[in-house]
Design a protein around this motif. Structure first.
Motif, PDB file in Angstrom:
ATOM      1  N   ALA A 183       0.825  -1.203   0.000  1.00 16.74           N
ATOM      2  CA  ALA A 183       0.000   0.000   0.000  1.00 16.74           C
ATOM      3  C   ALA A 183       0.863   1.258   0.000  1.00 16.74           C
ATOM      4  CB  ALA A 183      -0.912   0.004   1.227  1.00 16.74           C
ATOM      5  N   PRO A 184       0.364   2.338  -0.609  1.00 16.30           N
ATOM      6  CA  PRO A 184       1.071   3.610  -0.504  1.00 16.30           C
ATOM      7  C   PRO A 184       0.985   4.142   0.927  1.00 16.30           C
ATOM      8  CG  PRO A 184      -1.056   3.917  -1.560  1.00 16.30           C
ATOM      9  CD  PRO A 184      -0.878   2.440  -1.382  1.00 16.30           C
ATOM     10  N   PHE A 185       1.746   5.185   1.188  1.00 16.10           N
ATOM     11  CA  PHE A 185       1.742   5.761   2.530  1.00 16.10           C
ATOM     12  C   PHE A 185       2.012   7.250   2.462  1.00 16.10           C
ATOM     13  CE2 PHE A 185       6.131   4.672   1.700  1.00 16.10           C
ATOM     14  CZ  PHE A 185       6.875   5.690   2.284  1.00 16.10           C
ATOM     15  N   ILE A 186       1.670   7.930   3.541  1.00 19.32           N
ATOM     16  CA  ILE A 186       1.967   9.359   3.693  1.00 19.32           C
ATOM     17  C   ILE A 186       3.043   9.512   4.746  1.00 19.32           C
ATOM     18  CG2 ILE A 186       1.065  11.594   4.468  1.00 19.32           C
ATOM     19  CD1 ILE A 186      -1.663  10.727   3.357  1.00 19.32           C
ATOM     20  N   HIS A 187       4.074  10.257   4.412  1.00 16.60           N
ATOM     21  CA  HIS A 187       5.123  10.589   5.383  1.00 16.60           C
ATOM     22  C   HIS A 187       4.814  11.979   5.924  1.00 16.60           C
ATOM     23  CE1 HIS A 187       9.184  11.930   6.700  1.00 16.60           C
ATOM     24  NE2 HIS A 187       9.249  10.684   7.120  1.00 16.60           N
ATOM     25  N   ALA A 188       4.552  12.053   7.228  1.00 22.00           N
ATOM     26  CA  ALA A 188       4.241  13.323   7.898  1.00 22.00           C
ATOM     27  C   ALA A 188       5.457  13.722   8.713  1.00 22.00           C
ATOM     28  CB  ALA A 188       3.011  13.164   8.792  1.00 22.00           C
ATOM     29  N   LEU A 189       6.162  14.758   8.281  1.00 29.02           N
ATOM     30  CA  LEU A 189       7.387  15.203   8.917  1.00 29.02           C
ATOM     31  C   LEU A 189       7.142  16.480   9.704  1.00 29.02           C
ATOM     32  CD1 LEU A 189      10.503  15.037   9.259  1.00 29.02           C
ATOM     33  CD2 LEU A 189      10.674  16.371   7.131  1.00 29.02           C
ATOM     34  N   ASP A 190       7.395  16.430  11.004  1.00 33.43           N
ATOM     35  CA  ASP A 190       7.299  17.605  11.867  1.00 33.43           C
ATOM     36  C   ASP A 190       8.659  18.286  11.849  1.00 33.43           C
ATOM     37  OD1 ASP A 190       7.098  19.493  13.876  1.00 33.43           O
ATOM     38  OD2 ASP A 190       6.068  18.172  15.290  1.00 33.43           O
ATOM     39  N   THR A 191       8.790  19.379  11.098  1.00 35.01           N
ATOM     40  CA  THR A 191      10.090  20.007  10.906  1.00 35.01           C
ATOM     41  C   THR A 191      10.534  20.844  12.104  1.00 35.01           C
ATOM     42  OG1 THR A 191       9.168  21.990   9.843  1.00 35.01           O
ATOM     43  CG2 THR A 191       9.658  20.107   8.424  1.00 35.01           C
ATOM     44  N   GLU A 192       9.638  21.087  13.045  1.00 37.22           N
ATOM     45  CA  GLU A 192      10.030  21.813  14.256  1.00 37.22           C
ATOM     46  C   GLU A 192      10.554  20.867  15.322  1.00 37.22           C
ATOM     47  OE1 GLU A 192       6.846  24.231  15.670  1.00 37.22           O
ATOM     48  OE2 GLU A 192       7.187  25.805  14.188  1.00 37.22           O
ATOM     49  N   ARG A 193       9.899  19.731  15.500  1.00 39.67           N
ATOM     50  CA  ARG A 193      10.250  18.826  16.600  1.00 39.67           C
ATOM     51  C   ARG A 193      11.123  17.653  16.156  1.00 39.67           C
ATOM     52  NH1 ARG A 193       4.776  18.551  20.377  1.00 39.67           N
ATOM     53  NH2 ARG A 193       4.621  20.803  20.736  1.00 39.67           N
ATOM     54  N   ARG A 194      11.478  17.615  14.880  1.00 35.97           N
ATOM     55  CA  ARG A 194      12.402  16.605  14.365  1.00 35.97           C
ATOM     56  C   ARG A 194      11.881  15.190  14.612  1.00 35.97           C
ATOM     57  NH1 ARG A 194      15.330  19.811  17.401  1.00 35.97           N
ATOM     58  NH2 ARG A 194      16.192  18.157  18.732  1.00 35.97           N
ATOM     59  N   THR A 195      10.648  14.964  14.242  1.00 31.37           N
ATOM     60  CA  THR A 195      10.056  13.640  14.329  1.00 31.37           C
ATOM     61  C   THR A 195       9.139  13.438  13.132  1.00 31.37           C
ATOM     62  OG1 THR A 195       8.877  12.099  15.790  1.00 31.37           O
ATOM     63  CG2 THR A 195       8.055  14.356  15.696  1.00 31.37           C
ATOM     64  N   ALA A 196       8.665  12.211  12.955  1.00 29.36           N
ATOM     65  CA  ALA A 196       7.854  11.908  11.775  1.00 29.36           C
ATOM     66  C   ALA A 196       6.907  10.766  12.075  1.00 29.36           C
ATOM     67  CB  ALA A 196       8.754  11.550  10.592  1.00 29.36           C
ATOM     68  N   ALA A 197       5.907  10.625  11.215  1.00 29.44           N
ATOM     69  CA  ALA A 197       4.989   9.497  11.268  1.00 29.44           C
ATOM     70  C   ALA A 197       4.754   9.010   9.848  1.00 29.44           C
ATOM     71  CB  ALA A 197       3.662   9.899  11.909  1.00 29.44           C
ATOM     72  N   CYS A 198       4.693   7.705   9.683  1.00 30.00           N
ATOM     73  CA  CYS A 198       4.336   7.114   8.393  1.00 30.00           C
ATOM     74  C   CYS A 198       2.960   6.494   8.516  1.00 30.00           C
ATOM     75  CB  CYS A 198       5.357   6.069   7.977  1.00 30.00           C
ATOM     76  SG  CYS A 198       6.749   6.766   7.082  1.00 30.00           S
ATOM     77  N   ILE A 199       2.086   6.823   7.588  1.00 28.05           N
ATOM     78  CA  ILE A 199       0.679   6.446   7.656  1.00 28.05           C
ATOM     79  C   ILE A 199       0.345   5.574   6.445  1.00 28.05           C
ATOM     80  CG2 ILE A 199      -1.668   7.318   7.841  1.00 28.05           C
ATOM     81  CD1 ILE A 199      -0.228  10.089   8.540  1.00 28.05           C
ATOM     82  N   ASP A 200       0.083   4.308   6.689  1.00 25.79           N
ATOM     83  CA  ASP A 200      -0.279   3.394   5.609  1.00 25.79           C
ATOM     84  C   ASP A 200      -1.691   3.677   5.114  1.00 25.79           C
ATOM     85  OD1 ASP A 200       1.460   0.474   6.848  1.00 25.79           O
ATOM     86  OD2 ASP A 200       2.079   1.977   5.388  1.00 25.79           O
ATOM     87  N   LEU A 201      -1.868   3.661   3.812  1.00 28.58           N
ATOM     88  CA  LEU A 201      -3.185   3.800   3.178  1.00 28.58           C
ATOM     89  C   LEU A 201      -3.581   2.432   2.640  1.00 28.58           C
ATOM     90  CD1 LEU A 201      -2.499   7.178   1.330  1.00 28.58           C
ATOM     91  CD2 LEU A 201      -3.604   6.849   3.555  1.00 28.58           C
ATOM     92  N   ASP A 202      -4.017   1.560   3.536  1.00 33.05           N
ATOM     93  CA  ASP A 202      -4.216   0.159   3.198  1.00 33.05           C
ATOM     94  C   ASP A 202      -5.324  -0.082   2.178  1.00 33.05           C
ATOM     95  OD1 ASP A 202      -2.176  -0.815   4.775  1.00 33.05           O
ATOM     96  OD2 ASP A 202      -3.423  -0.983   6.563  1.00 33.05           O
TER      97      ASP A 202
END
Length: 297
Positions: A183-202
């Motif tokens: 499945a594709p996914f969305i990479h959500a990058l928090d550029t202030e707090r230097r963290t990220a989340a990857c969200i699967d679009l199943d």
């Protein structure tokens, strides 16, 4: 993604200015353009071949901070053995300092205040092995640890950055990725707090998002296809909903380690030559999109 010369250049979310790099022999002319009028307010000659960093195959670009005070250009003559970037003062358009890193990096995003530069580091180009790294532009050092999703820090990621959108304040970079399988996914990058989340679009497949766009509305991030919305993501919880179910209970979002974005805001950004390395269904759509973007430039 490869650096871009010409075209629309790069602008901050809601910004009034665009910065465009134009070839001038073996050097580069950097132009600052008033978006409302198209008037070139200022130009500066930059020694060497540089371009605006690309962010996704839809023509999205990055490298300009939200406050428009920091601009990063990427060298067009980069080699896998080392990477050369140029940091400039966005207002005076004067170079501040070069950034030279061992290995192959591409620019992924920059924080709103211009403090943190996010890079995609290719540990192996042939194996499509990469990670997101943060570079401190104040202290001029690369942070040792990669930027990952803290919920699943060891998951390996692969993907092609299809499209990118930024939050209105320039903090979050959301990048939609197609995968060679799955499945594709969305990479959500928090550029202030230097963290990220990857969200699967199943519920989606990579060959159905070739023409997709990302759109923010309130607390939702919508994956929009040519015929309408394909999925909706809650930007606070990263829960995924099918389109038309905005008021239905959201199911928890599948997540993975965040690597490659990519937000002005996230990515596995490589040139079109690298697409041949990834047996991705629907890759012809990518080629058509690149041709349309090039013709529009």
């Amino acid at each position: 993604m490869q650096p871009v010369q010409g075209g629309a250049g790069v602008s901050a979310p809601g910004g009034s200015l665009s910065y465009v790099a134009v070839r001038a022999g073996h050097d580069t002319v950097l132009q600052r353009i008033r978006r409302s009028t198209g008037f070139v307010e200022r130009s500066r000659l930059v020694r060497g071949p540089y371009g605006i960093p690309g962010a996704a195959y839809d023509g999205s670009t990055t490298g300009l901070s939200y406050n428009e005070r920091t601009l990063v250009l990427a060298s067009l003559s980069g080699l896998p053995s080392h990477t050369r970037l140029l940091v400039l003062d966005g207002r005076a358009m004067r170079p501040r300092a070069p950034v030279v890193l061992p290995g192959y990096f591409t620019v992924d995003a920059i924080s709103p205040d211009g403090r943190w530069l996010y890079l995609i580091h290719y540990r192996s180009v042939s194996n499509n092995d990469y990670e997101v790294r943060a570079y401190d532009l104040v202290r001029r050092r690369l942070l040792p640890a990669p930027i990952v999703d803290p919920r699943e820090p060891d998951e390996k990621m692969q993907g092609l950055p299809m499209t990118r959108t930024m939050s209105p304040d320039g903090r979050w970079a959301y990048t939609l990725y197609a995968k060679p399988s799955g499945a594709p996914f969305i990479h959500a990058l928090d550029t202030e707090r230097r963290t990220a989340a990857c969200i699967d679009l199943d519920d989606l497949s990579s060959d159905t998002i070739g023409e997709a766009r990302l759109a923010l509305s309130g607390g939702s991030l919508r994956v929009e296809g040519p015929a309408g919305p394909l999925a909706v993501v809650d930007t606070r919880t990263f829960a995924v909903r099918p389109p038309g179910a905005e008021h239905a209970p959201a199911r928890p979002a599948p997540t993975r380690a965040g690597a490659s974005s990519g937000g002005d805001g996230g990515g596995a950004p490589w040139g079109l030559a690298f697409i041949a390395l990834v047996p991705l269904a629907g890759v012809a759509v990518l080629a058509r999109r690149r041709r349309r973007h090039a013709s529009s430039v």
